[in-house]
Design a protein around this motif. Structure first.
Motif, PDB file in Angstrom:
ATOM      1  N   ALA A  34      28.911  26.423  29.029  1.00 25.62           N
ATOM      2  CA  ALA A  34      29.426  27.519  29.749  1.00 25.62           C
ATOM      3  C   ALA A  34      28.560  28.459  30.525  1.00 25.62           C
ATOM      4  O   ALA A  34      28.675  28.853  31.585  1.00 25.62           O
ATOM      5  CB  ALA A  34      30.299  28.364  28.803  1.00 25.62           C
ATOM      6  N   HIS A  39      29.948  30.076  33.824  1.00 26.47           N
ATOM      7  CA  HIS A  39      31.292  30.565  33.437  1.00 26.47           C
ATOM      8  C   HIS A  39      31.368  31.795  32.438  1.00 26.47           C
ATOM      9  O   HIS A  39      32.311  32.679  32.718  1.00 26.47           O
ATOM     10  CB  HIS A  39      32.314  29.592  32.803  1.00 26.47           C
ATOM     11  CG  HIS A  39      32.518  28.255  33.664  1.00 26.47           C
ATOM     12  ND1 HIS A  39      32.870  28.509  34.849  1.00 26.47           N
ATOM     13  CD2 HIS A  39      32.596  27.079  33.163  1.00 26.47           C
ATOM     14  CE1 HIS A  39      32.939  27.305  35.505  1.00 26.47           C
ATOM     15  NE2 HIS A  39      33.259  26.108  34.510  1.00 26.47           N
ATOM     16  N   HIS A  60      36.945  37.063  29.397  1.00 23.64           N
ATOM     17  CA  HIS A  60      37.580  35.721  28.987  1.00 23.64           C
ATOM     18  C   HIS A  60      38.936  35.946  28.127  1.00 23.64           C
ATOM     19  O   HIS A  60      39.881  35.348  28.362  1.00 23.64           O
ATOM     20  CB  HIS A  60      36.462  34.853  28.392  1.00 23.64           C
ATOM     21  CG  HIS A  60      35.447  34.232  29.512  1.00 23.64           C
ATOM     22  ND1 HIS A  60      35.711  33.430  30.329  1.00 23.64           N
ATOM     23  CD2 HIS A  60      34.077  34.786  29.638  1.00 23.64           C
ATOM     24  CE1 HIS A  60      34.887  33.230  31.003  1.00 23.64           C
ATOM     25  NE2 HIS A  60      33.622  34.102  30.588  1.00 23.64           N
ATOM     26  N   LEU A  70      39.495  28.133  29.349  1.00 22.28           N
ATOM     27  CA  LEU A  70      38.014  27.997  29.232  1.00 22.28           C
ATOM     28  C   LEU A  70      37.465  26.797  28.770  1.00 22.28           C
ATOM     29  O   LEU A  70      36.621  26.043  29.425  1.00 22.28           O
ATOM     30  CB  LEU A  70      37.485  29.286  28.451  1.00 22.28           C
ATOM     31  CG  LEU A  70      35.974  29.357  28.324  1.00 22.28           C
ATOM     32  CD1 LEU A  70      35.144  29.429  29.687  1.00 22.28           C
ATOM     33  CD2 LEU A  70      35.401  30.464  27.471  1.00 22.28           C
ATOM     34  N   ARG A  73      37.598  23.783  31.065  1.00 22.17           N
ATOM     35  CA  ARG A  73      36.800  23.830  32.242  1.00 22.17           C
ATOM     36  C   ARG A  73      35.458  23.372  31.695  1.00 22.17           C
ATOM     37  O   ARG A  73      34.664  23.093  32.784  1.00 22.17           O
ATOM     38  CB  ARG A  73      36.593  25.218  32.877  1.00 22.17           C
ATOM     39  CG  ARG A  73      37.533  25.866  33.882  1.00 22.17           C
ATOM     40  CD  ARG A  73      37.342  27.015  34.217  1.00 22.17           C
ATOM     41  NE  ARG A  73      37.584  28.175  33.365  1.00 22.17           N
ATOM     42  CZ  ARG A  73      37.156  29.251  33.528  1.00 22.17           C
ATOM     43  NH1 ARG A  73      36.589  29.651  34.880  1.00 22.17           N
ATOM     44  NH2 ARG A  73      37.212  30.173  32.841  1.00 22.17           N
TER      45      ARG A  73
END
Length: 331
Positions: A34, A39, A60, A70, A73
């Motif tokens: 992440a 992200h 988030h 999340l 992804r």
């Protein structure tokens, strides 16, 4: 007023990455991915360790579909799962992957010292939706020859993706140059950055592309083969990119160097070119020559037999790396 200050302090408060991962419902490798993909944004903390702001965590947690949105992804799959996800055979998937149709997102070295690639599921779905003709039936002969004729592009496409991630995460020009330099071998870097102090500074800032630690020399050799560019055209492009990054960095500020040192011109061959063996070599302990001193500065040295000057030159190579290390810690 007090409530507003409390909210501001809460927004700027930070937590360690391990705690941030737990609060975001991510496993360690998911959290690392992440951060790599941008992200989850991190901030620098004293000591150089990245941390995550409370504001970023709340961004988030308040998002729609958290935490599944999340984690989706960050869903990374190996070859077998990727082929199943795309509805193709493992052989067809491997052919598309080797041809560079999509870039791996990470890798590891297994116990047989083989590279195991992982891909983002989202990338594979996007490719499948855009290229359905490559997933079923016979591949057109022309395209089949083109795909099979290419060298394995997986390491190359991973390097390109990783460099884009690293250069996109910092606006500091020297750090951007160091990221590009991370895919060049020591010999290539020495040719691309002849000034030993610039080269030492760039090397000190070089990020760890793979983030893989291994006690096995054989495994480290495999990792190096993935992280370093080998093809002539790829090396050339990275060197051009590094030259532009260095120009931008020098325009902002020069690379740090100890006071009293200036670049020494390399010795020249009779034809006008620089001799290869005359290039300053930091690893071998040769450094830049000190600036000439005035007559007044040289007088005490002559009276003492030049001992201070000789001692100063002898100590510089041994202390150079320690100086750079202290400089990096201060930064």
């Amino acid at each position: 007023m007090a409530m507003q200050q409390c909210r501001e302090r809460s927004a700027t408060a930070t937590v360690a990455c391990g705690r941030a991962a737990r609060e975001l419902g991510l496993r360690s490798r998911e959290f690392e991915l992440a951060v790599q993909l941008g992200h989850v944004r991190t901030v620098s903390a004293p000591g150089g360790r990245p941390r995550v702001t409370r504001e970023e965590i709340e961004r988030h947690r308040s998002g729609e579909g958290f935490p599944e949105s999340l984690r989706n992804r960050l869903w990374a799959v190996g070859t077998a799962e990727a082929a199943q996800l795309m509805g193709v055979s493992p052989a067809r998937f491997a052919r598309l992957a080797k041809a560079g149709c999509f870039a791996p997102v990470r890798f590891y070295v297994n116990r047989y010292r083989a590279v195991v690639w992982h891909y983002l599921a989202a990338d594979l779905v996007e490719f499948a939706d855009a290229n359905p003709e490559l997933l079923t039936g016979r591949t057109p002969p022309g395209l089949r020859l083109e795909l099979e004729g290419r060298d394995d592009q997986r390491a190359r496409s991973w390097r390109a993706r990783r460099l884009d991630q690293l250069t996109g995460r910092t606006a500091e020009p020297w750090e951007q140059a160091a990221a590009v330099a991370a895919v060049l071998s020591p010999d290539q870097l020495a040719d691309a950055v002849p000034d030993p102090y610039e080269r030492a500074y760039v090397s000190a800032l070089r990020p760890d592309l793979a983030g893989i630690r291994s006690d096995s020399a054989a495994a480290r050799e495999v990792i190096e083969r993935v992280t370093l560019a080998v093809a002539v055209d790829e090396i050339g492009r990275h060197r051009e990119r590094l030259a532009l990054a260095l120009d931008a960095a020098r325009a902002v500020r020069p690379a740090p160097r100890p006071e009293g040192y200036a670049a020494a011109a390399p010795a020249r061959e009779p034809g006008g070119g620089a001799r290869e063996d005359s290039r300053p070599d930091l690893a071998a302990g040769r450094v830049l020559e000190p600036k000439p001193k005035s007559e007044r500065e040289r007088e005490p040295e002559r009276e003492a037999g030049g001992r201070d000057a000789r001692r100063g030159r002898a100590e510089a190579p041994a202390g150079l790396r320690a100086w750079l290390r202290r400089l990096r810690l201060r930064g």
